[in-house]
Design a protein around this motif. Sequence first.
Motif, PDB file in Angstrom:
ATOM      1  N   LEU A 100      -8.235  -4.226   8.056  1.00 11.29           N
ATOM      2  CA  LEU A 100      -6.993  -4.542   7.346  1.00 11.29           C
ATOM      3  C   LEU A 100      -6.348  -3.296   6.750  1.00 11.29           C
ATOM      4  CD1 LEU A 100      -5.015  -6.644   6.235  1.00 11.29           C
ATOM      5  CD2 LEU A 100      -6.504  -6.885   4.242  1.00 11.29           C
ATOM      6  N   PHE A 101      -7.163  -2.383   6.214  1.00 14.85           N
ATOM      7  CA  PHE A 101      -6.609  -1.186   5.591  1.00 14.85           C
ATOM      8  C   PHE A 101      -5.842  -0.333   6.600  1.00 14.85           C
ATOM      9  CE2 PHE A 101      -6.946   3.230   4.054  1.00 14.85           C
ATOM     10  CZ  PHE A 101      -6.334   3.082   2.818  1.00 14.85           C
ATOM     11  N   MET A 102      -6.407  -0.171   7.804  1.00 17.64           N
ATOM     12  CA  MET A 102      -5.727   0.628   8.822  1.00 17.64           C
ATOM     13  C   MET A 102      -4.432  -0.057   9.277  1.00 17.64           C
ATOM     14  SD  MET A 102      -6.930   1.696  12.647  1.00 17.64           S
ATOM     15  CE  MET A 102      -5.706   2.358  13.787  1.00 17.64           C
ATOM     16  N   LEU A 103      -4.486  -1.369   9.485  1.00 17.87           N
ATOM     17  CA  LEU A 103      -3.296  -2.080   9.943  1.00 17.87           C
ATOM     18  C   LEU A 103      -2.214  -2.092   8.859  1.00 17.87           C
ATOM     19  CD1 LEU A 103      -4.853  -5.070  11.917  1.00 17.87           C
ATOM     20  CD2 LEU A 103      -4.003  -2.886  12.778  1.00 17.87           C
ATOM     21  N   ILE A 104      -2.623  -2.170   7.595  1.00 16.05           N
ATOM     22  CA  ILE A 104      -1.657  -2.074   6.506  1.00 16.05           C
ATOM     23  C   ILE A 104      -1.017  -0.689   6.489  1.00 16.05           C
ATOM     24  CG2 ILE A 104      -1.472  -1.890   3.995  1.00 16.05           C
ATOM     25  CD1 ILE A 104      -1.501  -4.737   4.712  1.00 16.05           C
ATOM     26  N   SER A 105      -1.844   0.354   6.654  1.00 20.44           N
ATOM     27  CA  SER A 105      -1.314   1.727   6.647  1.00 20.44           C
ATOM     28  C   SER A 105      -0.308   1.937   7.768  1.00 20.44           C
ATOM     29  CB  SER A 105      -2.470   2.724   6.785  1.00 20.44           C
ATOM     30  OG  SER A 105      -3.405   2.577   5.733  1.00 20.44           O
ATOM     31  N   THR A 106      -0.653   1.451   8.965  1.00 17.67           N
ATOM     32  CA  THR A 106       0.268   1.587  10.099  1.00 17.67           C
ATOM     33  C   THR A 106       1.536   0.765   9.866  1.00 17.67           C
ATOM     34  OG1 THR A 106      -1.664   1.826  11.544  1.00 17.67           O
ATOM     35  CG2 THR A 106       0.450   1.415  12.603  1.00 17.67           C
ATOM     36  N   SER A 107       1.369  -0.418   9.299  1.00 17.78           N
ATOM     37  CA  SER A 107       2.533  -1.274   9.031  1.00 17.78           C
ATOM     38  C   SER A 107       3.472  -0.630   8.022  1.00 17.78           C
ATOM     39  CB  SER A 107       2.073  -2.638   8.516  1.00 17.78           C
ATOM     40  OG  SER A 107       1.302  -3.316   9.483  1.00 17.78           O
ATOM     41  N   ILE A 108       2.914   0.052   7.019  1.00 18.64           N
ATOM     42  CA  ILE A 108       3.753   0.747   6.044  1.00 18.64           C
ATOM     43  C   ILE A 108       4.578   1.832   6.732  1.00 18.64           C
ATOM     44  CG2 ILE A 108       3.671   2.341   4.076  1.00 18.64           C
ATOM     45  CD1 ILE A 108       1.326   0.728   3.006  1.00 18.64           C
ATOM     46  N   THR A 163       6.414  -0.811   1.688  1.00 21.77           N
ATOM     47  CA  THR A 163       5.221  -0.286   1.025  1.00 21.77           C
ATOM     48  C   THR A 163       4.687  -1.221  -0.041  1.00 21.77           C
ATOM     49  OG1 THR A 163       6.042   1.951   1.410  1.00 21.77           O
ATOM     50  CG2 THR A 163       4.270   1.690  -0.210  1.00 21.77           C
ATOM     51  N   LEU A 164       5.539  -1.631  -0.964  1.00 18.10           N
ATOM     52  CA  LEU A 164       5.083  -2.443  -2.090  1.00 18.10           C
ATOM     53  C   LEU A 164       4.530  -3.783  -1.620  1.00 18.10           C
ATOM     54  CD1 LEU A 164       7.899  -1.772  -4.723  1.00 18.10           C
ATOM     55  CD2 LEU A 164       5.628  -0.749  -4.592  1.00 18.10           C
ATOM     56  N   GLU A 165       5.241  -4.425  -0.704  1.00 25.97           N
ATOM     57  CA  GLU A 165       4.794  -5.727  -0.226  1.00 25.97           C
ATOM     58  C   GLU A 165       3.438  -5.632   0.476  1.00 25.97           C
ATOM     59  OE1 GLU A 165       9.270  -5.743  -0.363  1.00 25.97           O
ATOM     60  OE2 GLU A 165       7.682  -4.387   0.294  1.00 25.97           O
ATOM     61  N   LEU A 166       3.285  -4.618   1.331  1.00 22.39           N
ATOM     62  CA  LEU A 166       2.040  -4.487   2.095  1.00 22.39           C
ATOM     63  C   LEU A 166       0.863  -4.087   1.206  1.00 22.39           C
ATOM     64  CD1 LEU A 166       3.556  -2.824   5.254  1.00 22.39           C
ATOM     65  CD2 LEU A 166       2.349  -5.007   5.194  1.00 22.39           C
ATOM     66  N   ILE A 167       1.103  -3.209   0.250  1.00 20.39           N
ATOM     67  CA  ILE A 167       0.029  -2.861  -0.688  1.00 20.39           C
ATOM     68  C   ILE A 167      -0.336  -4.072  -1.537  1.00 20.39           C
ATOM     69  CG2 ILE A 167      -0.524  -1.486  -2.735  1.00 20.39           C
ATOM     70  CD1 ILE A 167       0.930   0.833  -1.495  1.00 20.39           C
ATOM     71  N   GLY A 168       0.660  -4.873  -1.900  1.00 18.84           N
ATOM     72  CA  GLY A 168       0.382  -6.102  -2.641  1.00 18.84           C
ATOM     73  C   GLY A 168      -0.491  -7.058  -1.832  1.00 18.84           C
ATOM     74  N   ILE A 169      -0.193  -7.186  -0.527  1.00 16.92           N
ATOM     75  CA  ILE A 169      -1.013  -8.039   0.343  1.00 16.92           C
ATOM     76  C   ILE A 169      -2.444  -7.503   0.413  1.00 16.92           C
ATOM     77  CG2 ILE A 169      -1.362  -8.773   2.735  1.00 16.92           C
ATOM     78  CD1 ILE A 169       1.698  -8.873   3.014  1.00 16.92           C
ATOM     79  N   LEU A 170      -2.580  -6.196   0.576  1.00 16.55           N
ATOM     80  CA  LEU A 170      -3.907  -5.584   0.656  1.00 16.55           C
ATOM     81  C   LEU A 170      -4.709  -5.852  -0.616  1.00 16.55           C
ATOM     82  CD1 LEU A 170      -5.865  -3.714   2.228  1.00 16.55           C
ATOM     83  CD2 LEU A 170      -4.756  -1.781   1.086  1.00 16.55           C
TER      84      LEU A 170
END
Length: 378
Positions: free
Chosen positions: A330-338, A344-351
């Motif tokens: 999940l961390f890698m996919l969040i980083s790529t998605s950002i 940024t804020l939404e994806l970090i919030g999901i993480l």
Amino acid sequence: MDMTQQRQRNRQKRIVVQAVLLVLAIMVIFGAVSSARANLEELGLSSGFGFLERSTGWSYSFSLIERSIDDTYARTLTIGIMNTVFLGLISIILSTVLGFAIGTARDARGLGVNAAATVFVQVFRNIPLILQLVFWYAVLIHLPGPRQAITMFDVAFLSNRGLMIPALNLSLMAGALVLAVAVAMPFLMRWLTAWSASQRLKAWFVTVPVLLLLATVATRPEGAPLVTAPQLQGLRFVGGTIVSIELVAMILGIVLYGSAYIAEVVRGGLQEVPKGLVEAGKAVGLNSKDIWFRIKLPMALRTIIPPLGNQWIFIMKATTIGVAIGFSDLFMLISTSITQSGQTLELIGILMAVFLGINYSIAQLVNWLNARLQLKAH
């Protein structure tokens, strides 16, 4: 003013102070969110979670289910959550089993066994996890190719393409259902008050494989075998299932590192068992095996479970280092998605929300286990 009125006034003051602090916290959070949204709008970036329905347009290395570059961000992040939970659960189970074995060896009287376990703990506990992960990944990618793969009884094969192992012809939905039943069984068997803990454990170990076999028979394609084994055809293996190099390296690194810490927790718990109980067991004729299972382990678990839960949470959080070798957690996919979406804020919030939910669930499980193992006063 009597004592009762004084206590009431103090209680009212505490309530007022807490209410003021809560209001201030809400105002700070609201102000931060509003400021961030305004800054994003100035930069021409949209906010909100509407991007989750957009297609990603990029791929990644590992997934438990089918994936495509046309997947939405929502599906991609769901796959990331599944990958993280899958890796975390496997690492927790294997680390716990190996940690108990090493911890027991550390508590043994045999000099050779004790020394070997001590070396294991000192080596894998004192080298940073990220270095261990990079080391194992470098070793694995330099293994021979499929034609010269390392074979294990001609059933499993390890090469620079990954680990090829036999697999059940089991559909994903049936496998998920069996997993849910396996997790729920210990809670359902609590109603079997006439059964001892060992009887419930034996029933669990018998029932789960039977359910897997029945699910495979019911869901496999017509005429297909129950189990498919990997076979070399040309330059690749067909049949069975392939465990990617990244996943093998992650499991190997996290398990060796985590088990070293768990071994110390287990050793400490075993040493807390009163020696008088052990001597009493020997006096009534119990052998070493019975003493360990009937006296030392049940007593040690009461002190082992709380710190063991901390190690389980750490292991789950350690899955985030997979980004160093390209494992699609999940961390890698969040980083790529950002990088790709700019949300940024939404994806970090999901993480943060996902890890909070996972680790809170582990903490509640540990609390339940700890409460079940406490000595009851009569």
